[in-house]
Scaffold this motif. Sequence first.
Motif, PDB file in Angstrom:
ATOM      1  N   ARG A 158      61.520  31.625  60.197  1.00  0.00           N
ATOM      2  CA  ARG A 158      62.461  32.390  59.388  1.00  0.00           C
ATOM      3  C   ARG A 158      62.299  31.954  57.941  1.00  0.00           C
ATOM      4  NH1 ARG A 158      67.608  29.607  62.359  1.00  0.00           N
ATOM      5  NH2 ARG A 158      66.171  28.218  63.312  1.00  0.00           N
ATOM      6  N   ASP A 159      62.345  32.927  57.064  1.00  0.00           N
ATOM      7  CA  ASP A 159      62.298  32.592  55.655  1.00  0.00           C
ATOM      8  C   ASP A 159      62.916  33.716  54.851  1.00  0.00           C
ATOM      9  OD1 ASP A 159      59.785  33.582  53.602  1.00  0.00           O
ATOM     10  OD2 ASP A 159      59.674  34.291  55.661  1.00  0.00           O
ATOM     11  N   VAL A 160      63.361  33.371  53.663  1.00  0.00           N
ATOM     12  CA  VAL A 160      63.992  34.343  52.783  1.00  0.00           C
ATOM     13  C   VAL A 160      62.994  34.675  51.686  1.00  0.00           C
ATOM     14  CG1 VAL A 160      65.926  34.786  51.229  1.00  0.00           C
ATOM     15  CG2 VAL A 160      66.263  33.414  53.295  1.00  0.00           C
ATOM     16  N   THR A 171      64.812  39.107  54.411  1.00  0.00           N
ATOM     17  CA  THR A 171      64.839  37.882  55.196  1.00  0.00           C
ATOM     18  C   THR A 171      63.995  38.145  56.433  1.00  0.00           C
ATOM     19  OG1 THR A 171      67.026  37.277  54.397  1.00  0.00           O
ATOM     20  CG2 THR A 171      66.307  36.276  56.474  1.00  0.00           C
TER      21      THR A 171
END
Length: 180
Positions: free
Chosen positions: A164-166, A171
Amino acid sequence: MAALIYSATMSLDGFIAGPGGDMSWLAPYAGPDPAADELAARTGALLVGNTTYGGDDPNRGTDAEGAFGGTWHGPQFVLTHHLPAAGPPDVTFTDDLGWAVAAARAAAGPKDVNVLGADVARQCLELGLLDEVVVFVVPVLLGDGVRLFDHTGGHLIRLEHVARDVGEVSTHLRMRVVRD
């Protein structure tokens, strides 16, 4: 064997298309996205629902038309109940999900198969064929439309986070389907 990955861009309230399949809401969120580029690079074939295949591409008629903003090209397997007499090169129409999954995996070679379309993804989940779900959540509320996953009567599918990353635009959530 090629992994089967369902990917979609989704509104914060869980919709991947607006009412009537409207995709115009995606236009402001187009642009460079390293996570989407990585997913495209991993993709060797597409397994696509007919509604998605013939749907409302906000980039229709431009260089960005098609999967991954027009950057991906390769074999596509389209599930439909209405088989056309012929199709474009690299597009195979079928009404047999099992055959389509096997053919897409073979065509993908060492890469993955990307599933596009909520109904096809639901069918793959129900048959235990889907390996991952990748969602790009964008900051918008649609209120109505096509849900990421819809199963009348409910159906619990457990997932576990892989990444997961923004990013600047979305996102990115990558989850593995947990098989009991």
